[in-house]
Design an enzyme around this catalytic site. Structure first.
Site, PDB file in Angstrom:
ATOM      1  N   HIS A 376       0.809  -1.229   0.000  1.00  0.00           N
ATOM      2  CA  HIS A 376       0.000   0.000   0.000  1.00  0.00           C
ATOM      3  C   HIS A 376       0.836   1.270   0.000  1.00  0.00           C
ATOM      4  O   HIS A 376       0.305   2.336   0.280  1.00  0.00           O
ATOM      5  CB  HIS A 376      -0.911   0.053   1.227  1.00  0.00           C
ATOM      6  CG  HIS A 376      -1.923  -1.046   1.291  1.00  0.00           C
ATOM      7  ND1 HIS A 376      -3.211  -0.909   0.826  1.00  0.00           N
ATOM      8  CD2 HIS A 376      -1.826  -2.306   1.760  1.00  0.00           C
ATOM      9  CE1 HIS A 376      -3.869  -2.040   1.020  1.00  0.00           C
ATOM     10  NE2 HIS A 376      -3.049  -2.907   1.589  1.00  0.00           N
ATOM     11  N   LYS A 568      -8.666  13.583   4.906  1.00  0.00           N
ATOM     12  CA  LYS A 568      -7.780  12.423   4.843  1.00  0.00           C
ATOM     13  C   LYS A 568      -6.720  12.626   5.903  1.00  0.00           C
ATOM     14  O   LYS A 568      -6.642  13.704   6.503  1.00  0.00           O
ATOM     15  CB  LYS A 568      -7.120  12.304   3.461  1.00  0.00           C
ATOM     16  CG  LYS A 568      -6.485  13.636   2.982  1.00  0.00           C
ATOM     17  CD  LYS A 568      -5.888  13.522   1.586  1.00  0.00           C
ATOM     18  CE  LYS A 568      -6.909  13.622   0.479  1.00  0.00           C
ATOM     19  NZ  LYS A 568      -6.816  12.568  -0.517  1.00  0.00           N
ATOM     20  N   ARG A 569      -5.880  11.601   6.170  1.00  0.00           N
ATOM     21  CA  ARG A 569      -4.797  11.809   7.113  1.00  0.00           C
ATOM     22  C   ARG A 569      -3.937  12.993   6.684  1.00  0.00           C
ATOM     23  O   ARG A 569      -3.780  13.263   5.487  1.00  0.00           O
ATOM     24  CB  ARG A 569      -3.932  10.535   7.216  1.00  0.00           C
ATOM     25  CG  ARG A 569      -4.631   9.396   7.919  1.00  0.00           C
ATOM     26  CD  ARG A 569      -5.027   9.772   9.339  1.00  0.00           C
ATOM     27  NE  ARG A 569      -3.866   9.936  10.168  1.00  0.00           N
ATOM     28  CZ  ARG A 569      -3.397   9.026  11.012  1.00  0.00           C
ATOM     29  NH1 ARG A 569      -4.036   7.868  11.148  1.00  0.00           N
ATOM     30  NH2 ARG A 569      -2.327   9.249  11.736  1.00  0.00           N
ATOM     31  N   LYS A 574       0.412  14.365   0.884  1.00  0.00           N
ATOM     32  CA  LYS A 574      -0.972  14.602   0.460  1.00  0.00           C
ATOM     33  C   LYS A 574      -1.238  16.081   0.191  1.00  0.00           C
ATOM     34  O   LYS A 574      -2.257  16.461  -0.353  1.00  0.00           O
ATOM     35  CB  LYS A 574      -1.940  14.071   1.528  1.00  0.00           C
ATOM     36  CG  LYS A 574      -1.910  12.547   1.679  1.00  0.00           C
ATOM     37  CD  LYS A 574      -2.850  12.084   2.776  1.00  0.00           C
ATOM     38  CE  LYS A 574      -2.717  10.614   3.125  1.00  0.00           C
ATOM     39  NZ  LYS A 574      -3.384   9.722   2.138  1.00  0.00           N
ATOM     40  N   THR A 676      -8.817   6.251  -1.604  1.00  0.00           N
ATOM     41  CA  THR A 676     -10.146   5.630  -1.665  1.00  0.00           C
ATOM     42  C   THR A 676     -11.214   6.679  -1.350  1.00  0.00           C
ATOM     43  O   THR A 676     -12.354   6.545  -1.794  1.00  0.00           O
ATOM     44  CB  THR A 676     -10.278   4.451  -0.683  1.00  0.00           C
ATOM     45  OG1 THR A 676      -9.665   4.829   0.554  1.00  0.00           O
ATOM     46  CG2 THR A 676      -9.588   3.221  -1.216  1.00  0.00           C
ATOM     47  N   LYS A 680     -15.173   7.587  -2.962  1.00  0.00           N
ATOM     48  CA  LYS A 680     -16.414   7.880  -2.232  1.00  0.00           C
ATOM     49  C   LYS A 680     -17.027   9.184  -2.722  1.00  0.00           C
ATOM     50  O   LYS A 680     -18.237   9.292  -2.933  1.00  0.00           O
ATOM     51  CB  LYS A 680     -16.142   7.950  -0.719  1.00  0.00           C
ATOM     52  CG  LYS A 680     -15.686   6.616  -0.139  1.00  0.00           C
ATOM     53  CD  LYS A 680     -15.013   6.743   1.226  1.00  0.00           C
ATOM     54  CE  LYS A 680     -14.215   5.483   1.515  1.00  0.00           C
ATOM     55  NZ  LYS A 680     -13.323   5.611   2.700  1.00  0.00           N
TER      56      LYS A 680
END
Ligand code: 26Q
Length: 836
Positions: A376, A568-569, A574, A676, A680
């Site tokens: 991952h 998100k984290r 990111k 992911t 959504k």
């Protein structure tokens, strides 16, 4: 001793035969009140929603039991191949709504609760999230087991029953403050303890070679400190199909020996200490979503899960087949969720060699045909390594086996590339250096017959980069399984209004076949349909604003604004920072009066930072300070609203994704394995603004580039740019970015907190900034402009929204799991006998 809790008398038919439970409102009302009054012993003075919720949940749980048993019987009798999903994390969120939906109990329960004068929403809200995971990887495991049950595949999830899940996040003065999440405090109705299936797990001690009565020499692991693993089972219902699979979570407990031996020797405190040490193993989830290096407790957790689960699966095997393992590999598969449970490779070897007397070659062949590994991450620094010294102390027998595996593997490498010692050093399971380390990813690759990435780009990059040598050796092992999310939770449950419209329009087959959503595409041209679609999005935005109000008491946003969301984290790769810079740029435009044709926006951030991750926490602080300044500036009212939603979690996402217009997927290309959350949002009709990273690429492929706001360097360009990256030149050449940097450099957002954001400023200006934030700023701002302009044409925007949902079918975890099954597991679906 372990079995002393086993009930000795066999259950009689009188005990096990029972009438089927009614699925209508009448019997539900009866059961709910029976549980409230008798199981829980409450009466009319009880005001807490918790007990009403528990009574309701017990009534629903009752209706899972029969199906759960029938499913277990069907698997046992069918004797078909089974798969086990081993994961240190299962981020389940709430269970009740999903159980109600999957049992088809929504209508009767609405009626029942109405008759009882109870408010369903209030009860649903009183269930705490099961936060036994960090983020994507843990939530993926939860979506996967949902899909396995819906596809009626004999798959069991194995995980840990942490007393404390992911910490609760408070924001104080703009800073993240962590609070323990004691989610089990009020009991957990969805679990069934199974002490009769307890396993013994060994730690420490040392190994000896002993000769048995048969004169055969065997390695024995002695003087161990043992811990018990007690399973707690959680039912996982498929969607209206009679299947109920199992998520089995292990809790650590002390053996009785500790207490007896040491207690009698007078060392009471010592024995309690050992008991604590045993129970510590499943006390808390590690809140890092990148590896935490060298922590002994984490290695204990990993081995505890691997050993308990393998012993349990072997117990199931022996019950049916005795100690004949010749068919074991054909009938069992263990899917390793990242390297976290990869010690299972060595543990299965140990069990076969030492406990079942199988010789090395056969044991190795069984292992290599049973294990499958999912990677991952692309960040090399996140690849798990454990110091050999720690391994030797904690798991001496496993270290020996790893060395043996490595010796044979090195012979294989040298056979294939004679004399290539560099390659041998590169591929060795043992990394040499000032401290030897075990490379867990390599152990997983060598011990598995399948290695997969989680999106096309990610799987390609693994083959070209991180695992290149292994790909050259075993090209056929490597494959891709693009992630997906369960459409039950992430559309049917979380967005009831949109679900109803979709079902009215194309029927309800989409719930188990998400590709059906493509039938919505023609309706993008239908003005009446668009009006309804738009109204539902607006209603969901109102619901999101309500949620925000409850969670943080603030206001100032309107449902007519563009809802621009990044949840998100918090991680540098990111690039929440890039989003924050864009927010500052918008603020700068407002201050300059550059607001012609302005699109009012609500920018929502949410996410947790690992408690020890300094930069991530500083980014949270920056976002909060910026939000604060903007909220206090009258110039921004009605134009720009910025919020950081505290304590982002699964149940928050259920409200957030339904009310989002624009989904931020802006990681540095080549860094996000898949993502992911992006899926959504898409399923719920959001547009994506994103880089060519992870599954974004496939999202754009499905929806078409006209319906996706693309920006930024590609993964290749990112790598090519490294080495001659000059952020300061980029800043100097870009007026808008210069102005944003100026705001930061004059401490506009930290007037009374001197210098706190200096590390952020430096990271942006650093030529070695691995995330290249400045490089993508210009094209990001342009993409944001395109998004804002598009939003002004509500008809066109709504069309794109419909087309996004219509094109999202690929991102169902049902599709993903079908592919795992087709290419890796090869299981037959099993239909249990229907409950009467
Ligand atoms: C490892 C060792 C010690 C302590 C903690 C860890 C640890 C824990 C969690 C390391 C990594 C994680 C979580 C990783 C994760 O969530 N990865 C995400 O997985 C998603 C599902 O495949 C992808 O969509 C995301 O791109 C990826 O970042």
């Amino acid at each position: 001793m372990i079995n002393k809790l086993l009930v000795k008398s066999t259950p009689t038919p009188a005990l096990t035969e029972k009438p089927p439970l009614g699925m209508d409102a009448g019997p539900l009302v009866e059961d709910i009140s029976r549980h409230f009054n008798y199981t829980l012993g409450r009466d009319k003075s009880c005001k807490s929603a918790h007990y009403s919720y528990t009574a309701l949940a017990l009534a629903v749980r009752d209706r899972l039991m029969e199906r759960w048993k029938n499913t277990a019987y069907a698997y046992e009798e069918g004797d078909t191949k089974r798969a086990y999903y081993l994961s240190l994390e299962f981020l389940m969120g709430r269970t009740f709504g999903n159980a109600m939906l999957n049992l088809g109990l929504e209508n009767p329960l609405h009626e029942a609760l109405h008759n009882l004068g109870l408010d369903l929403e209030e009860l649903v809200e009183s269930e705490p999230d099961a936060g036994l995971g960090n983020g994507g990887l843990g939530r993926l495991a939860a979506c996967f087991i949902d899909s396995c049950a819906t596809l009626q595949l004999p798959v069991m999830g194995y995980g840990l029953r942490y007393e404390y899940g992911m910490f609760r996040q408070n924001i104080e003065d703009g800073n993240q403050v962590e609070e323990p999440d004691h989610w089990l405090r009020n009991g957990h109705v969805w679990e069934i303890e199974r002490p009769e299936l307890t396993q013994r797990i060994r730690f420490r001690g040392h190994t000896e070679t002993q000769e048995g009565h048969d004169r055969i020499k065997r390695v024995v692991w002695v003087d161990t400190h043992d811990v018990l693993a007690v399973p707690f089972d959680i039912p996982i219902p498929g969607y209206q199909n009679e299947t109920v699979n199992t998520l089995r979570l292990w809790k650590a407990g002390a053996t009785d020996e500790f207490d007896l031996g040491e207690f009698n020797a007078g060392d009471y405190a010592g024995s309690v200490e050992r008991k604590n040490k045993a129970e510590n193993i499943t006390m808390v989830l590690y809140p890092n979503d990148a590896s935490e290096s060298g922590k002994e407790l984490r290695l204990r957790q990993q081995y505890f899960l691997a050993s308990a689960s393998l012993q349990d699966a072997i117990r199931l095997w022996i019950r049916k087949h005795g100690k004949d393992f010749s068919q074991f590999a054909e009938k069992n598969c263990f899917q390793l969720n990242d390297t976290h449970p990869s010690i299972a490779v060595a543990e299965l070897m140990r069990l076969l060699l030492d406990e079942y007397d199988i010789e090395w070659n056969e044991a190795w062949s069984i292992t290599r045909h049973t294990m499958a590994y999912t990677n991952h991450t692309l960040l090399p620094e996140a690849l798990e390594r454990w110091p050999v010294r720690l391994f030797r102390q904690l798991l001496p027998r496993l270290l020996e086996i790893i060395f043996d595996i490595n010796a044979r593997f090195m012979a294989e490498v040298s056979n294939r590339w004679p004399g290539d010692f560099d390659r041998m050093a590169r591929m060795s399971l043992i990394e040499e250096g000032w401290e030897q380390q075990v490379r867990m990813a390599y152990l997983a690759i060598v011990g598995s017959y399948s290695v997969n990435g989680v999106a096309e780009l990610h799987s390609d990059l693994l083959k070209q980069g991180l695992f290149r040598d292994f790909y050259e050796l075993w090209p056929k092992k490597f494959n891709n399984k693009t992630n997906g999310v369960t459409p039950r939770r992430w559309l049917a449950w979380c967005n009831p209004k949109l679900s109803a419209l979709i079902t009215e329009t194309i029927g309800d087959a989409w719930i188990t076949d998400l590709s059906q959503l493509s039938k919505l595409a023609p309706y993008a041209e239908d003005a009446k349909f668009r009006a309804r679609w738009q109204q539902i999005k607006r209603d969901n935005k109102v619901r999101l604003l309500e949620f925000k109000k409850i969670e943080m008491g603030t206001n100032g946003a309107s449902p007519d604004m563009l809802f621009d969301v990044q949840v998100k984290r918090i991680h540098e790769y990111k690039r929440q920072l890039l989003n924050a810079l864009h927010v500052i740029h918008l603020y700068d435009r407002i201050k300059r009066g550059d607001t012609a044709d302005w699109t009012p926006r609500c920018v929502l951030f949410g996410g947790k930072a690992a408690p020890g991750y300094f930069m991530a926490k500083l980014i949270i602080k920056l976002i909060n300070n910026v939000a604060n300044v903007i909220s206090k500036d009258p110039a921004a009212v009605g134009l720009l609203n910025v919020v950081f939603v505290p304590n982002y979690r699964v149940s928050a996402m259920e409200v957030i994704c339904a009310g989002t217009d624009l989904s931020e997927q802006i990681s540095t290309a080549g860094k996000e394995a898949s993502g992911t959350g992006n899926m959504k949002f898409m399923i719920n009709g959001a547009m994506t603004i994103g880089t060519l990273d992870g599954a974004n690429i496939e999202i754009r492929e499905e929806v078409g580039d006209a319906n996706f706001f693309l920006f930024g360097l590609t993964a290749e360009e990112v790598e090519r740019t490294r080495g001659n990256y000059d952020p300061n030149a980029i800043i100097a050449a870009n007026e808008e970015l210069s102005r944003v940097m100026h705001y930061l450099e004059i401490s506009h957002f930290n007037q009374f907190e001197p210098n706190i954001f200096d590390p952020i400023i430096h990271s942006i200006r650093n030529p070695h900034d691995p995330w290249m934030t400045a490089a993508d700023f210009g094209s990001y701002v342009q993409a944001q402009r395109r998004a804002a302009e598009s939003y002004l044409d509500q008809e066109a925007w709504t069309k794109m929204s419909i087309l996004n949902t219509a094109a999202s079918g690929k991102f169902s975890s049902d599709r993903t799991i079908s592919e795992y099954n087709r290419d890796i597991w090869r299981l037959e679906p099993v239909c249990p006998l229907p409950a009467e």
